[in-house]
Structures are given as structure tokens and as C-alpha cells.
Scaffold this motif. Structure first.
Motif, short mmCIF file in Angstrom:
data_model
loop_
_atom_site.label_atom_id
_atom_site.label_comp_id
_atom_site.label_asym_id
_atom_site.label_seq_id
_atom_site.Cartn_x
_atom_site.Cartn_y
_atom_site.Cartn_z
N GLU A 1 0.83 -1.21 0.00
CA GLU A 1 0.00 0.00 0.00
C GLU A 1 0.86 1.25 0.00
O GLU A 1 0.48 2.28 -0.59
N LEU A 2 2.03 1.20 0.64
CA LEU A 2 2.96 2.32 0.57
C LEU A 2 3.42 2.53 -0.87
O LEU A 2 3.59 3.66 -1.32
N GLY A 3 3.62 1.43 -1.60
CA GLY A 3 3.96 1.54 -3.01
C GLY A 3 2.89 2.30 -3.78
O GLY A 3 3.20 3.19 -4.59
N LEU B 1 3.02 7.62 -11.32
CA LEU B 1 4.28 7.14 -11.89
C LEU B 1 4.10 5.92 -12.76
O LEU B 1 4.74 5.79 -13.81
N SER B 2 3.25 5.00 -12.34
CA SER B 2 3.07 3.75 -13.08
C SER B 2 2.45 3.95 -14.46
O SER B 2 2.45 3.05 -15.28
N TYR C 1 -2.57 -4.53 -14.16
CA TYR C 1 -2.88 -3.10 -14.04
C TYR C 1 -1.60 -2.39 -13.58
O TYR C 1 -0.93 -2.83 -12.64
N PRO C 2 -1.17 -1.30 -14.26
CA PRO C 2 0.12 -0.68 -13.98
C PRO C 2 0.38 -0.37 -12.51
O PRO C 2 1.50 -0.61 -12.01
N SER C 3 -0.61 0.15 -11.79
CA SER C 3 -0.36 0.50 -10.39
C SER C 3 -0.12 -0.74 -9.53
O SER C 3 0.62 -0.69 -8.54
N GLU C 4 -0.73 -1.88 -9.91
CA GLU C 4 -0.49 -3.12 -9.17
C GLU C 4 0.91 -3.66 -9.47
O GLU C 4 1.60 -4.17 -8.57
N PRO D 1 3.48 -16.61 -8.22
CA PRO D 1 3.84 -16.30 -9.61
C PRO D 1 3.80 -14.82 -9.97
O PRO D 1 4.48 -14.40 -10.91
N GLU D 2 3.00 -14.02 -9.25
CA GLU D 2 2.91 -12.59 -9.61
C GLU D 2 4.09 -11.77 -9.10
O GLU D 2 4.14 -10.56 -9.29
N TYR D 3 5.04 -12.46 -8.46
CA TYR D 3 6.26 -11.81 -7.99
C TYR D 3 7.47 -12.43 -8.72
O TYR D 3 8.06 -13.39 -8.24
#
Length: 513
Positions: free
Chosen positions: A391-393, A406-407, A449-452, A480-482
Motif C-alpha cells: 500500500e505504501l507503493g 508514476l506507473s 494493471y500498472p499500479s499493481e 507467480p505474480e512476484y
């Protein structure tokens, strides 16, 4: 910071507003394409044209004549244009033949044709014009669309005429103008993707593959250097010249001709993804405004001990307001305070006194953490401190550059490109009955989604690049998403280092490997 004024909370209106912000037709806002991960640009274009045609038909069907004429003028705002000329009742043999053919094409009688508004249309494509005939209120048979037709009895004397279906005409003008105008806004992206194309071909084929134009080669090498794209060692390597792209494709200098096939193949997937991202963003906007007021207003009957802790704690250094659920263990929270102080010192975080930080029970939201950009609220679940880094990201994504996310900027595109490739590969390797893969199939657009992607990449940067061990991070990043590919970690490290090094008064300078 003053909030953006909300004019409406009707989903369809918010969606239109978001499309207009990036210069896309509101007709596109009504389209939700079903696309597959392996759809080619040709397949995507076909789906888009069919969807726009259905939307145009729905939009125009019940319009008054004046409104149809105004609508056509509005969509003819680019190099693809339609001029409409209403036809008077036929007088000459030529005019009678046109009306007869229109009646056949519309499956009506010539006696009933006038209410369907027979017209001549001038089709303008850049500097070329051709004339066709159509009905404004009736579809024409497919075999008549953009085909020359004549009557056997007088074809030798008066010839053939071009006919076109009005719904197909209008939808094609919308799509073609959209491709053209969108490409003009994507010049940096196109340069990056063209540079990436030559890099990947050279790397995969172990050959030096470049365009044959010397000046183009020089410009390409500058772009590769900007994005820190390194070609393979070229010593003793075979050199091949590839003419897929031209210098005009690369620098966007020739805007007076239709897009080349190669550029369209880059623009179309980007456009479709932009449309999908806007829909996801709109969904998040609607969720934010529907759930925040219900769930995240300050609770009443807060215990004195909790209230005292809310007023004086280390999180208050950064956030203007801190809220704790009554069930928060205050001793454990004090441990979190120390970890927070350590984390903000390591990262050099700046104050965000216009933001709030909340620890709440998020069970009904089915999330371990939430970030609300409009309400400037960073929220973590009472059982999910490890969600804070994510969430800080999101918070940094929305606040580092005032007025920008930014994303959604070009500097983040190389990370998105590699992330999508690696995660898609990770998921492909999973068995079909894998729990994550089943979830992935339903929520693929959300994961991309770019922000994710930004927030997950930020987590990996903290955990793997900075080697931070904290209650605010997951214990393991094996899902897998990392992606843990070293090339990806090498890519994100300088990006986030540059982001964290930025001073509030300086423009962001991002070095991407």
C-alpha cells in the motif's frame, strides 16, 4: 493538496470522463472487449471494429437526422472524414438507378426509401477522396459494403456506383482516427518498443540486427542507451538489416499517411490495454467512493488508551491522522512503530501530512490492505501488517509527482513489459487446476494493471534489492505474480533507487536499465 472535484458518481459518466482525459472517443467507453492473452494485433483490431460498429449502431439508431449529421461531423475530427450530402428524390436515369440499387442493398422498396435518408458520402482519407452511396437509417447487405454495383440494363451507359454501409463507415472512421491520434500520443512508447524489437531479435537470433538506414541506426542506439538496453557482444557476429520499421515510424515525422502495419501492431495492443486499464481505474474510483465513507470514517466509542495512542505515535511523523481499531494490541503496535521508524529512515520517506494511516478490520473488503488516492488514506488490516509495503507503493506511485501517477508514465513501461512477460511465463508453467492459475484466468487484467505492477515491484525492491526484513513485508515472495528473475530485479533496482532519491523540489530523473 486540493482534491479533484467530483462531478458525478454515475459509472458510465465517470468512465466517459476517464476516456476523455486520454483523448479517446466516448464511444469506446461503452465497450468492454473480451480479449485473450494470445490475441494477435489483427484479432484485436477485428474485435475492436466489431464492438465499435455495434456501439455506433446502438448510438445512432434512434437519433434525429440533425443529430446524425452532427455526430458524423464530430467523429470526422482526424485524417479520416465523412461528408454527407442528402439526396433529393430521383429525376434522371442515373439517380433512379442509384435509388434502385440502394433499395436492393437495404432490402426495401424504392417507394419506401426516402424515410431511410438516401445520401452521398464523400470519404476522405488524408489527401484522397472517394464517393459512395448509403442509407442513414438502414444497414446495407454485406455484399454491397465498399463494392461497386450497377444495373445490368444500363451498366454500359451509366456505369457502376460505390456503396457503403453507414454503420461500418462511421465505426471505421472512429477506429482509424483513434489509431492515428493515439499513436501521436505514444511517440516515446513507440520508440522504446521499436528499440526493444531490434534488441530482442538480435539477442534471440544471436545476430546484429539493425535497420539499414544509418541515421535510423544512430537514433535507435541513443534510445537503447537511454533505456539501458544492451545489445549482445557484436564481435564476429553476423549483421542483418531489418526493414520492418522506418525512420518515419520511429520518429513519427510522417503524420500525413496512414500508420504502417508494423506501427499499428504496436499501437493496437497498447490501445486495448489502455482501455482495459481505464475500466479498471474507473472500477477502483467507484469502489473508493462507495466503500470509504461507509467503512473508514472515524469510529465512535474508541477506548481512551487507543485514542491516546492514535494521537501520539511514530506514524504521526508521516501521516496527518492515524486511526486504530479498538482491538489493536497496543504493545504490538509499539513494536510496529519502531519498525516504521526504521523503514522510513532506510527509505528516506517524506512527510505526507495530508494522508491518513488506518489499521482496521477489512474482512468485508477481502483485502489485507487498501489505498484510497482521492481520500489520501493508506489502510491495512488488523491481521495484515505485511500489506503495508504494497500500500505504501501505491501511495508513492500517486504522490511522488504532483498530478501524475508514476506507473502510467513512459519511464515505467520497460518494467511493465518485462513483468508481463515473466509473470505470463510463470503462470503458463502452473498445472491447469492450480488455485492461483484459476484465479488468474478471471483476474488477469487486474494483475497487469500498472499500479499493481508498481506496488508489487516496490515490494520486491524492498525485499530483494534492499534486503529489508520487516513486518511490513511478506515472509516469502514465491507466488507467480512476484517474478524473481535477476534481470527483472536488476531492472527495478535503479528505478526505485531514483524514485526514493528524488527531492520534492526537483523533477524526477529515472534511469532504467
Amino acid at each position: 493538496m486540493e482534491r479533484t472535484r467530483i462531478h458525478t458518481l454515475r459509472k458510465e459518466d465517470v468512465l466517459r470522463e476517464e476516456f476523455q482525459k486520454v483523448g479517446l472517443s466516448e464511444i469506446l467507453a461503452g465497450i468492454n472487449l473480451e480479449v485473450g492473452p494470445n490475441d494477435s494485433p489483427v484479432q484485436l483490431e477485428k474485435k475492436l471494429r466489431s464492438a465499435v460498429q455495434r456501439q455506433v449502431k446502438k448510438h445512432v439508431k434512434n437519433m434525429a437526422l440533425e443529430d446524425i449529421l452532427d455526430f458524423v461531423k464530430q467523429v470526422s475530427d482526424g485524417p479520416y472524414q465523412i461528408d454527407i450530402h442528402l439526396l433529393a428524390p430521383p429525376d434522371t436515369e442515373r439517380e433512379k438507378s442509384i435509388f434502385t440499387l440502394l433499395a436492393i442493398a437495404g432490402k426495401i422498396t424504392t417507394e419506401d426509401i426516402i424515410p431511410y435518408h438516401p445520401v452521398q458520402v464523400d470519404l476522405k482519407v488524408f489527401d484522397k477522396t472517394q464517393n459512395a452511396f448509403t442509407l442513414l437509417r438502414k444497414e446495407l447487405l454485406d455484399r454491397f459494403h465498399m463494392r461497386h454495383r450497377g444495373l445490368i440494363k444500363n451498366m454500359d451507359e451509366i456505369g457502376c456506383f460505390l456503396f457503403a454501409d453507414v454503420y461500418k463507415l462511421i465505426s471505421n472512421v472512429i477506429v482509424n482516427n483513434t489509431f492515428h491520434s493515439y499513436a501521436l500520443t505514444q511517440s516515446e512508447y513507440l520508440q522504446f518498443k521499436i528499440a526493444e524489437y531490434y534488441y530482442l531479435r538480435s539477442y534471440n537470433e544471436n545476430k546484429h540486427i539493425m535497420p539499414d538506414d544509418i541515421f535510423f541506426q544512430q537514433q535507435l542506439q541513443k534510445t537503447m542507451k537511454h533505456y539501458s538496453i544492451s545489445l549482445p557482444d557484436m564481435n564476429n557476429m553476423e549483421v542483418l538489416y531489418d526493414t520492418t520499421f522506418t525512420l518515419e515510424d520511429f520518429d513519427g515525422s510522417n503524420t500525413e499517411v496512414p500508420l504502417s502495419k508494423a506501427v499499428k501492431n504496436l499501437v493496437i495492443p497498447r490501445l486495448i490495454k489502455t482501455m482495459s486499464n481505464i475500466r479498471e481505474k474507473t472500477k477502483q474510483i467507484m469502489n473508493e467512493h462507495s466503500s470509504y465513507a461507509k467503512a473508514f470514517q472515524m469510529k465512535k466509542n474508541i477506548s481512551p488508551a487507543t485514542l491516546s495512542m492514535m494521537q501520539e505515535n511514530q506514524f504521526r511523523w508521516m501521516y496527518g491522522e492515524v486511526e486504530l481499531d479498538n482491538d489493536v494490541d497496543l504493545q504490538k503496535f509499539q513494536t510496529l512503530e519502531m519498525e516504521f521508524t526504521e523503514l522510513r529512515t532506510q527509505l528516506g520517506l517524506k512527510q505526507a501530512l495530508d494522508h491518513s494511516f488506518r489499521i482496521r478490520k477489512l474482512g468485508r473488503h477481502k483485502a489485507a490492505g487498501l489505498y484510497y488516492p482521492y481520500y489520501k488514506a493508506t489502510v491495512i488490516d488488523i491481521d495484515g501488517p505485511s500489506s503495508y509495503a504494497h500500500e505504501l507503493g501505491h501511495q508513492l506511485d500517486h504522490t511522488i509527482l504532483p498530478g501524475q501517477v508514476l506507473s502510467e508514465t513512459i519511464n515505467f513501461d520497460p518494467i511493465i513489459s518485462m513483468y508481463e512477460h515473466l509473470v505470463e511465463d510463470n503462470v503458463t508453467k502452473l498445472p491447469n487446476n492450480n488455485e492461483f492459475k484459476v484465479k488468474w484466468e478471471k483476474k488477469r487484467s487486474y494483475y497487469f494493471y500498472p499500479s499493481e505492477i508498481f506496488a508489487r515491484s516496490f515490494e520486491l525492491f524492498l525485499s530483494k534489492s534492499m534486503e529489508i526484513s520487516s513486518s511490513f513485508l511478506k515472509k516469502e515472495y514465491t507466488s507467480p505474480e512476484y517474478p524473481l528473475d535477476q534481470d527483472f530485479l536488476n531492472l527495478i533496482q535503479p528505478y526505485f533507487e531514483a524514485m526514493l532519491a528524488i527531492h520534492a523540489e526537483e523533477p524526477m530523473k529515472v534511469a532504467v536499465q
